[in-house]
Design an enzyme around this catalytic site. Sequence first.
Site, PDB file in Angstrom:
ATOM      1  N   GLU A  16       4.126 -15.246   1.928  1.00 35.46           N
ATOM      2  CA  GLU A  16       4.438 -15.794   0.611  1.00 35.46           C
ATOM      3  C   GLU A  16       5.797 -15.338   0.109  1.00 35.46           C
ATOM      4  OE1 GLU A  16       0.748 -14.603  -1.232  1.00 35.46           O
ATOM      5  OE2 GLU A  16       1.612 -12.784  -2.049  1.00 35.46           O
ATOM      6  N   ARG A  52      -7.851  -6.749  -0.077  1.00 38.17           N
ATOM      7  CA  ARG A  52      -7.487  -6.003  -1.278  1.00 38.17           C
ATOM      8  C   ARG A  52      -7.613  -4.503  -1.049  1.00 38.17           C
ATOM      9  NH1 ARG A  52     -10.182 -10.572  -2.876  1.00 38.17           N
ATOM     10  NH2 ARG A  52      -8.858 -12.011  -4.046  1.00 38.17           N
ATOM     11  N   HIS A  92       1.251  -5.345  -1.481  1.00 36.08           N
ATOM     12  CA  HIS A  92       1.963  -5.732  -2.699  1.00 36.08           C
ATOM     13  C   HIS A  92       1.008  -5.929  -3.871  1.00 36.08           C
ATOM     14  CE1 HIS A  92       0.833  -9.486  -0.617  1.00 36.08           C
ATOM     15  NE2 HIS A  92       0.752 -10.052  -1.809  1.00 36.08           N
TER      16      HIS A  92
HETATM   17 ZN   LIG Z   1      -0.345 -11.878  -1.998  1.00 34.40          ZN
END
Ligand SMILES: [Zn+2]
Length: 440
Positions: free
Chosen positions: A140, A289, A270
Amino acid sequence: MELLEGVVRPYAWGSRTAIASLQGRPTPSAHPEAELWFGAHPAAPAQCVRDTAVEQNSSDSNLLSVIREDPAHELGAAVLGRFGERLPFLLKILAAEEPLSLQAHPTLAQADEGFARENALGLALDAPERNYRDPWHKPELVVAVTQFDALAGFRPPTRTVELFRELQVPALDPYLGLLAGQADRDGLRALFTTWLTLPDKAITTLVTAVLEGAVAVLESGADTFTDELRTLLELGEMYPGDPGVLASLLLNRVRLNPGESLYLPAGSLHAYLHGTAVEIMANSDNVLRGGLTPKHIDVPELLRVLDFTPTSDDELLPTVRTLGAERIYLTPAAEFRLSRIELDGTGLLLSQSISFDMPGPQMLAVLGGTIEVRAATGDTVSVAAGSALWLADGDPDVVVRASSSRATFVRVLVPVSQVAAPGQVPAVPGSAGAGPDAPE
Ligand SMILES: [Zn+2]
């Protein structure tokens, strides 16, 4: 050409003003508006805005159904050959009022293997403990619309050791020693793994001590790590006892000005913190996560995909190439290429128009002002801020003009003429109009 209306995602961390004011709606909105999706993702495909008086099939009008009806026309042979009958990218406008979870995304090989493994285990696709919802990776890129803050990539450990020393927290000493003694990816892996697997009580004690240390440093007026420590305190207040609060100390604290960008390849840890940005990603839901969320966390799986290689924050910022009015953000992703274009309706300061003749599907999303898109056939569509336009591979070439004094928009295409094998860095994009490679 299809004029698109995005779908608002009302996640709790969203802003009540950013997306509404972009689209000229009253603020604050009734609910938080976190993301505005322009894509063909089955969960929220962009709606086609058509004149129902003229068009009969208005019930079928979303980008997913449009692509399914005629993938060869919409996507073109090169994209079909490479990615199958699906749009390979998803474009979002992201408006973060509060921090998002600490996360990383898998490589293509890891996603493919993980998806097959969880299927074999019989996990439902929507099971909360599911890590892999599809077999795709999810590189991304974010481009800031307002000032945009994020945590991204492991900071070079020697600098993190300086941050630990500044905190002067005795409970942190063993970890400081660990990292100072092994200031590389192995040291980072050892430290991160230790923190994420500490018992809850030990984590709570350590987080509390570190937060107290941060308050003391900020009160003393020391200003070397102000942003890092303020972020730590904010995260500690929202998620007391979460090891992700400590992990934030290991990451680069990045601040992007409007137009600046950040690229997150597979394995890069991130967390987005604040601000409005355009986000372009491969069309996948695969997220692992590491904290700062009430959602499912699978620590062993996260540790498998994380890349602990230290990165300085300027290494995270993609190279930008300027071609006329277009600023192209160069990344190795094969699924998307995003550029930002600013036009001037008067033509006094900037270009008044730009023409596009690249092959493959394209999407234009307007961030400010209004653009007028004229096809070679004479069809014209006006696209206002907060809306987007879909251009199929089989559509005629277009010329885009600013119909307001200033108009800013992003353009996404699939870089079919530079598609490389997974893991390879494709060549720098060539001039507009280059032909597609033969499908693989
Ligand atoms: Zn992400």
